[in-house]
Design a protein around this motif. Structure first.
Motif, PDB file in Angstrom:
ATOM      1  N   MET B   1       0.834  -1.206   0.000  1.00  0.00           N
ATOM      2  CA  MET B   1       0.000   0.000   0.000  1.00  0.00           C
ATOM      3  C   MET B   1       0.862   1.246   0.000  1.00  0.00           C
ATOM      4  SD  MET B   1      -3.244  -0.731   2.494  1.00  0.00           S
ATOM      5  CE  MET B   1      -3.884   0.928   2.594  1.00  0.00           C
ATOM      6  N   THR B   2       0.403   2.280  -0.665  1.00  0.00           N
ATOM      7  CA  THR B   2       1.152   3.538  -0.731  1.00  0.00           C
ATOM      8  C   THR B   2       0.747   4.453   0.430  1.00  0.00           C
ATOM      9  OG1 THR B   2      -0.537   4.654  -2.018  1.00  0.00           O
ATOM     10  CG2 THR B   2       1.127   3.434  -3.272  1.00  0.00           C
ATOM     11  N   VAL B   3       1.547   5.483   0.651  1.00  0.00           N
ATOM     12  CA  VAL B   3       1.243   6.454   1.708  1.00  0.00           C
ATOM     13  C   VAL B   3      -0.135   7.065   1.465  1.00  0.00           C
ATOM     14  CG1 VAL B   3       1.917   8.671   2.711  1.00  0.00           C
ATOM     15  CG2 VAL B   3       3.652   6.989   2.180  1.00  0.00           C
ATOM     16  N   GLU B   4      -0.429   7.375   0.208  1.00  0.00           N
ATOM     17  CA  GLU B   4      -1.728   7.976  -0.126  1.00  0.00           C
ATOM     18  C   GLU B   4      -2.875   7.033   0.227  1.00  0.00           C
ATOM     19  OE1 GLU B   4       0.935   7.911  -2.262  1.00  0.00           O
ATOM     20  OE2 GLU B   4       1.447  10.008  -1.844  1.00  0.00           O
ATOM     21  N   GLU B   5      -2.675   5.756  -0.088  1.00  0.00           N
ATOM     22  CA  GLU B   5      -3.730   4.777   0.225  1.00  0.00           C
ATOM     23  C   GLU B   5      -3.945   4.659   1.733  1.00  0.00           C
ATOM     24  OE1 GLU B   5      -3.711   1.541  -3.378  1.00  0.00           O
ATOM     25  OE2 GLU B   5      -1.864   1.767  -2.237  1.00  0.00           O
ATOM     26  N   ASP B 106      -1.638   9.117  11.961  1.00  0.00           N
ATOM     27  CA  ASP B 106      -0.641   9.758  11.100  1.00  0.00           C
ATOM     28  C   ASP B 106       0.025   8.707  10.219  1.00  0.00           C
ATOM     29  OD1 ASP B 106       0.841  11.801  10.027  1.00  0.00           O
ATOM     30  OD2 ASP B 106       2.268  11.940  11.697  1.00  0.00           O
ATOM     31  N   VAL B 107       0.395   9.125   9.033  1.00  0.00           N
ATOM     32  CA  VAL B 107       1.119   8.270   8.088  1.00  0.00           C
ATOM     33  C   VAL B 107       2.206   9.128   7.449  1.00  0.00           C
ATOM     34  CG1 VAL B 107       0.972   6.866   5.993  1.00  0.00           C
ATOM     35  CG2 VAL B 107      -0.996   7.002   7.524  1.00  0.00           C
ATOM     36  N   PHE B 108       3.430   8.643   7.463  1.00  0.00           N
ATOM     37  CA  PHE B 108       4.475   9.382   6.746  1.00  0.00           C
ATOM     38  C   PHE B 108       5.551   8.426   6.248  1.00  0.00           C
ATOM     39  CE2 PHE B 108       5.306   9.491  11.279  1.00  0.00           C
ATOM     40  CZ  PHE B 108       6.652   9.195  11.396  1.00  0.00           C
ATOM     41  N   GLU B 109       6.346   8.917   5.307  1.00  0.00           N
ATOM     42  CA  GLU B 109       7.337   8.072   4.675  1.00  0.00           C
ATOM     43  C   GLU B 109       8.735   8.613   4.981  1.00  0.00           C
ATOM     44  OE1 GLU B 109       6.478   5.882   0.624  1.00  0.00           O
ATOM     45  OE2 GLU B 109       7.312   7.877   0.272  1.00  0.00           O
ATOM     46  N   ARG B 110       9.680   7.694   5.163  1.00  0.00           N
ATOM     47  CA  ARG B 110      11.064   8.103   5.381  1.00  0.00           C
ATOM     48  C   ARG B 110      11.975   7.135   4.661  1.00  0.00           C
ATOM     49  NH1 ARG B 110      11.477   9.681  11.594  1.00  0.00           N
ATOM     50  NH2 ARG B 110      10.412  11.663  11.439  1.00  0.00           N
ATOM     51  N   SER B 111      13.101   7.647   4.182  1.00  0.00           N
ATOM     52  CA  SER B 111      14.081   6.773   3.568  1.00  0.00           C
ATOM     53  C   SER B 111      15.198   6.538   4.561  1.00  0.00           C
ATOM     54  CB  SER B 111      14.633   7.400   2.288  1.00  0.00           C
ATOM     55  OG  SER B 111      13.589   7.475   1.345  1.00  0.00           O
ATOM     56  N   PHE B 119       5.688   4.893   7.901  1.00  0.00           N
ATOM     57  CA  PHE B 119       5.423   4.910   9.340  1.00  0.00           C
ATOM     58  C   PHE B 119       3.935   5.091   9.567  1.00  0.00           C
ATOM     59  CE2 PHE B 119       9.679   5.334  11.349  1.00  0.00           C
ATOM     60  CZ  PHE B 119      10.434   5.345  10.187  1.00  0.00           C
ATOM     61  N   LEU B 120       3.338   4.141  10.285  1.00  0.00           N
ATOM     62  CA  LEU B 120       1.911   4.197  10.601  1.00  0.00           C
ATOM     63  C   LEU B 120       1.770   4.463  12.094  1.00  0.00           C
ATOM     64  CD1 LEU B 120       0.936   0.916   8.730  1.00  0.00           C
ATOM     65  CD2 LEU B 120       0.748   3.237   7.836  1.00  0.00           C
ATOM     66  N   SER B 139       1.083   3.911  19.069  1.00  0.00           N
ATOM     67  CA  SER B 139       2.058   2.956  18.551  1.00  0.00           C
ATOM     68  C   SER B 139       2.504   3.371  17.162  1.00  0.00           C
ATOM     69  CB  SER B 139       1.444   1.564  18.411  1.00  0.00           C
ATOM     70  OG  SER B 139       0.572   1.272  19.472  1.00  0.00           O
ATOM     71  N   THR B 140       3.794   3.278  16.910  1.00  0.00           N
ATOM     72  CA  THR B 140       4.292   3.488  15.551  1.00  0.00           C
ATOM     73  C   THR B 140       4.743   2.148  14.979  1.00  0.00           C
ATOM     74  OG1 THR B 140       5.068   5.684  16.143  1.00  0.00           O
ATOM     75  CG2 THR B 140       5.928   4.754  14.103  1.00  0.00           C
ATOM     76  N   ILE B 141       4.150   1.816  13.837  1.00  0.00           N
ATOM     77  CA  ILE B 141       4.459   0.567  13.149  1.00  0.00           C
ATOM     78  C   ILE B 141       5.132   0.945  11.828  1.00  0.00           C
ATOM     79  CG2 ILE B 141       3.461  -1.545  12.158  1.00  0.00           C
ATOM     80  CD1 ILE B 141       2.996  -1.283  15.202  1.00  0.00           C
ATOM     81  N   ILE B 142       6.234   0.255  11.532  1.00  0.00           N
ATOM     82  CA  ILE B 142       6.968   0.566  10.302  1.00  0.00           C
ATOM     83  C   ILE B 142       6.669  -0.510   9.257  1.00  0.00           C
ATOM     84  CG2 ILE B 142       9.248   1.011   9.305  1.00  0.00           C
ATOM     85  CD1 ILE B 142      10.104   1.685  12.295  1.00  0.00           C
ATOM     86  N   TYR B 143       6.190  -0.040   8.123  1.00  0.00           N
ATOM     87  CA  TYR B 143       5.756  -0.921   7.032  1.00  0.00           C
ATOM     88  C   TYR B 143       6.740  -0.791   5.889  1.00  0.00           C
ATOM     89  CZ  TYR B 143       2.684  -2.341   3.123  1.00  0.00           C
ATOM     90  OH  TYR B 143       2.149  -2.916   2.008  1.00  0.00           O
ATOM     91  N   ARG B 144       7.242  -1.927   5.414  1.00  0.00           N
ATOM     92  CA  ARG B 144       8.235  -1.878   4.341  1.00  0.00           C
ATOM     93  C   ARG B 144       7.735  -2.503   3.054  1.00  0.00           C
ATOM     94  NH1 ARG B 144      13.369  -4.541   6.508  1.00  0.00           N
ATOM     95  NH2 ARG B 144      11.900  -5.804   7.665  1.00  0.00           N
ATOM     96  N   GLY B 145       6.432  -2.855   3.053  1.00  0.00           N
ATOM     97  CA  GLY B 145       5.865  -3.489   1.870  1.00  0.00           C
ATOM     98  C   GLY B 145       5.694  -2.505   0.722  1.00  0.00           C
ATOM     99  N   ALA B 146       5.198  -3.017  -0.392  1.00  0.00           N
ATOM    100  CA  ALA B 146       5.053  -2.152  -1.560  1.00  0.00           C
ATOM    101  C   ALA B 146       3.698  -1.451  -1.517  1.00  0.00           C
ATOM    102  CB  ALA B 146       5.173  -2.957  -2.836  1.00  0.00           C
TER     103      ALA B 146
END
Lengths: 137, 146
Positions: B1-5, B106-111, B119-120, B139-146
């Motif tokens: 899933m994408t950040v937008e989704e 909150d949802v955000f992306e980091r490299s 980051f969820l 809770s912050t959950i880190i998602y690395r899927g596509a």
């Protein structure tokens, strides 16, 4: 009543070595059945080199350190941690902290502290912060 | 899933799940974490305390089911637990009936060194029957899927 000063170290808590049985018990008690914590073959396949402890188990140890020092007269208000490293069976976890700020209040003190958990190899696997009072709220 | 989704699900609450807090579940949890505090196990001692009965260890709230956010589904394998925070309004007690729900806040992306990560940030609330919060968890959950 306990009295805290800024910069003071919190009383540490050292837990017995983590066992694989404990990870099975924690899975059952918490409902977190992710096999990376209990199934050796799965954890190896996942590239972890073996089962790892639940981050929440280490956080529970930090929680115990806090409730031990806060005691029955005080109140734990808030507590948060960041997970920074893996914990494995055999690791001996020590939890501790340091007072960062103290506020005097009518009933006693409101204490802010940094907290941590580290392994016997010296890895800081958890860092965070906590807020508690020395009186009942 | 994408950040937008993911972002499309921000602030949509899950359907609350009702939990009756059992003293046996508290005892098993305390045994698993190796905490011998009598407030978690001894009804006799806990009754004499200011709580008037058995209470739960501070991280026990994480064992509740906080419900499903409708339509939000993704592969949970390989998720990383980034951080966790509890805010207490009062201790959880044996016998409590709690209504547990969560929402994505909150949802955000980091490299990072592992590539792109999403980051969820979830907020979970356990509330009593009158609707007053007992514990809130972030809770912050880190998602690395596509």
């Amino acid at each position: 009543m306990a009295h805290y000063a800024e910069g003071e170290m919190l009383k540490t808590l050292t837990k017995p070595p983590i066992t694989k049985t404990q990870l099975v018990m924690y899975s059952g008690a918490s409902g977190d059945f992710n096999p990376i914590h209990t199934v050796e073959e799965f954890a190896v396949k996942a590239g972890l080199g073996g089962v790892i402890a639940h981050g929440m188990l280490t956080m529970a140890f930090v929680g115990q350190m806090l409730t031990d020092i806060v005691g029955e007269n005080g109140t734990l208000v808030d507590f948060g941690v960041r997970f920074k490293g893996m914990v494995r069976p055999g690791d001996i976890i020590t939890c501790g902290g340091q007072v960062t700020k103290v506020q005097d209040e009518p009933g006693g003190q409101r204490v802010f502290a940094s907290v941590f958990a580290q392994t016997d190899k010296g890895d800081r696997v958890v860092t965070g912060d906590a807020e508690f009072t020395t009186y009942a709220i | 899933m994408t950040v937008e989704e993911f972002t499309a699900f921000v602030d949509k609450p899950s359907k609350p799940v009702k939990h009756e807090v059992e003293k046996g579940a508290i005892r098993k949890f305390a045994q698993a974490i190796g905490d011998q505090n009598p407030l978690y196990m001894s009804e006799e001692l806990a009754k004499k305390s200011r709580y008037g009965g058995i209470i739960a260890p501070p991280t026990f709230a994480r064992t509740f089911d906080y419900g499903v956010i409708e339509g939000l589904w993704f592969e949970t394998e390989g998720l990383i637990h980034g951080d966790e925070r509890f805010h207490y309004y009062r201790p959880i007690k044996a016998g409590d009936v709690l209504h547990c729900s969560r929402r994505l806040v909150d949802v955000f992306e980091r490299s990072g060194s592992l590539g792109k990560m999403t980051f969820l940030v979830y907020e979970q609330t356990a509330a009593d029957e009158a609707g007053n919060p007992v514990v809130k968890t972030k809770s912050t959950i880190i998602y690395r899927g596509a």
